[in-house]
Scaffold this motif. Structure first.
Motif, PDB file in Angstrom:
ATOM      1  N   ASP A   1       0.608  -1.254   0.051  1.00 38.22           N
ATOM      2  CA  ASP A   1      -0.090  -0.060   0.007  1.00 38.22           C
ATOM      3  C   ASP A   1       0.775   1.300  -0.196  1.00 38.22           C
ATOM      4  O   ASP A   1       0.338   2.306   0.344  1.00 38.22           O
ATOM      5  CB  ASP A   1      -0.725   0.005   1.187  1.00 38.22           C
ATOM      6  CG  ASP A   1      -0.251   0.016   2.339  1.00 38.22           C
ATOM      7  OD1 ASP A   1       0.932  -0.060   2.541  1.00 38.22           O
ATOM      8  OD2 ASP A   1      -1.184   0.035   3.402  1.00 38.22           O
ATOM      9  N   ASP A   2       2.179   1.070  -0.102  1.00 39.82           N
ATOM     10  CA  ASP A   2       2.865   2.511  -0.356  1.00 39.82           C
ATOM     11  C   ASP A   2       3.784   2.149  -1.590  1.00 39.82           C
ATOM     12  O   ASP A   2       3.856   1.086  -2.154  1.00 39.82           O
ATOM     13  CB  ASP A   2       3.622   2.777   0.953  1.00 39.82           C
ATOM     14  CG  ASP A   2       4.948   1.626   1.124  1.00 39.82           C
ATOM     15  OD1 ASP A   2       5.537   1.167   0.167  1.00 39.82           O
ATOM     16  OD2 ASP A   2       5.198   1.637   2.317  1.00 39.82           O
ATOM     17  N   GLN A   3       4.413   3.153  -2.164  1.00 37.73           N
ATOM     18  CA  GLN A   3       5.081   3.173  -3.511  1.00 37.73           C
ATOM     19  C   GLN A   3       6.425   2.076  -3.330  1.00 37.73           C
ATOM     20  O   GLN A   3       6.570   1.163  -4.170  1.00 37.73           O
ATOM     21  CB  GLN A   3       5.757   4.683  -3.809  1.00 37.73           C
ATOM     22  CG  GLN A   3       6.324   4.607  -5.148  1.00 37.73           C
ATOM     23  CD  GLN A   3       5.174   4.179  -6.281  1.00 37.73           C
ATOM     24  OE1 GLN A   3       3.962   4.683  -6.001  1.00 37.73           O
ATOM     25  NE2 GLN A   3       5.458   3.484  -7.371  1.00 37.73           N
TER      26      GLN A   3
END
Length: 162
Positions: free
Chosen positions: A64-66
């Motif tokens: 859920d993060d880059q």
């Protein structure tokens, strides 16, 4: 003549020791690469028929993060049959994935913001740089082992719950 014998013997011993050390290192590297990157399956993703009945559920690692989205399932060499990865993007957009550094064939399932499957790429080719597009706006992607969607009759237009 004695010093030459000593040098030859020393060089020979050095070469033997170096070879043994190098072989041990390669063996450890091979063991680590066979084990691959380990995932933490903290989420559940359930696939649902249009009538609302559940088809199947997988345990999912969350991206859920880059940084997590960029890494995805790269270097994962063992993915249990009931497991996968859930990618969450900040907003809906046309998305594209590829399989570089991914040793397992995967089903890549693009899901829009309404939790509807908009595109499935079945049994993708490991290590491929081919861009696999959602073809429509999507906000989520679920990756499972290749063949999972066919064996569970998961189709575009169905829903997912997470």
């Amino acid at each position: 003549m004695k010093p030459l014998y000593f040098e030859t013997r020393t060089i020979f011993l050095f070469v033997i020791l170096f070879s043994l050390t190098a072989c041990g290192g390669e063996s450890n590297k091979k063991k680590n690469s066979e084990r691959g990157r380990q995932l933490d399956f903290t989420e559940e993703v359930t696939f649902v028929r249009n009538d609302g009945s559940e088809i199947s559920t997988i345990r999912a690692a969350l991206a859920d993060d880059q940084e997590e989205r960029n890494q995805g399932l790269m270097d994962v060499t063992n993915l249990p049959n009931d497991a996968g990865m859930l990618f969450i993007f900040p907003e809906e957009d046309e998305l594209s994935f590829y399989m570089a550094n991914t040793p397992l064939p995967l089903d890549i399932i693009f899901v829009n913001s309404d939790s509807t499957i908009v595109r499935i790429h079945h049994n993708t080719e490991p290590f491929s740089n081919e861009q696999l597009s959602s073809d429509e706006p999507a906000q989520y992607v679920v990756e499972t082992n290749g063949g999972y969607c066919i064996s569970n009759d998961i189709q575009e237009g169905m829903k997912v719950l997470f």
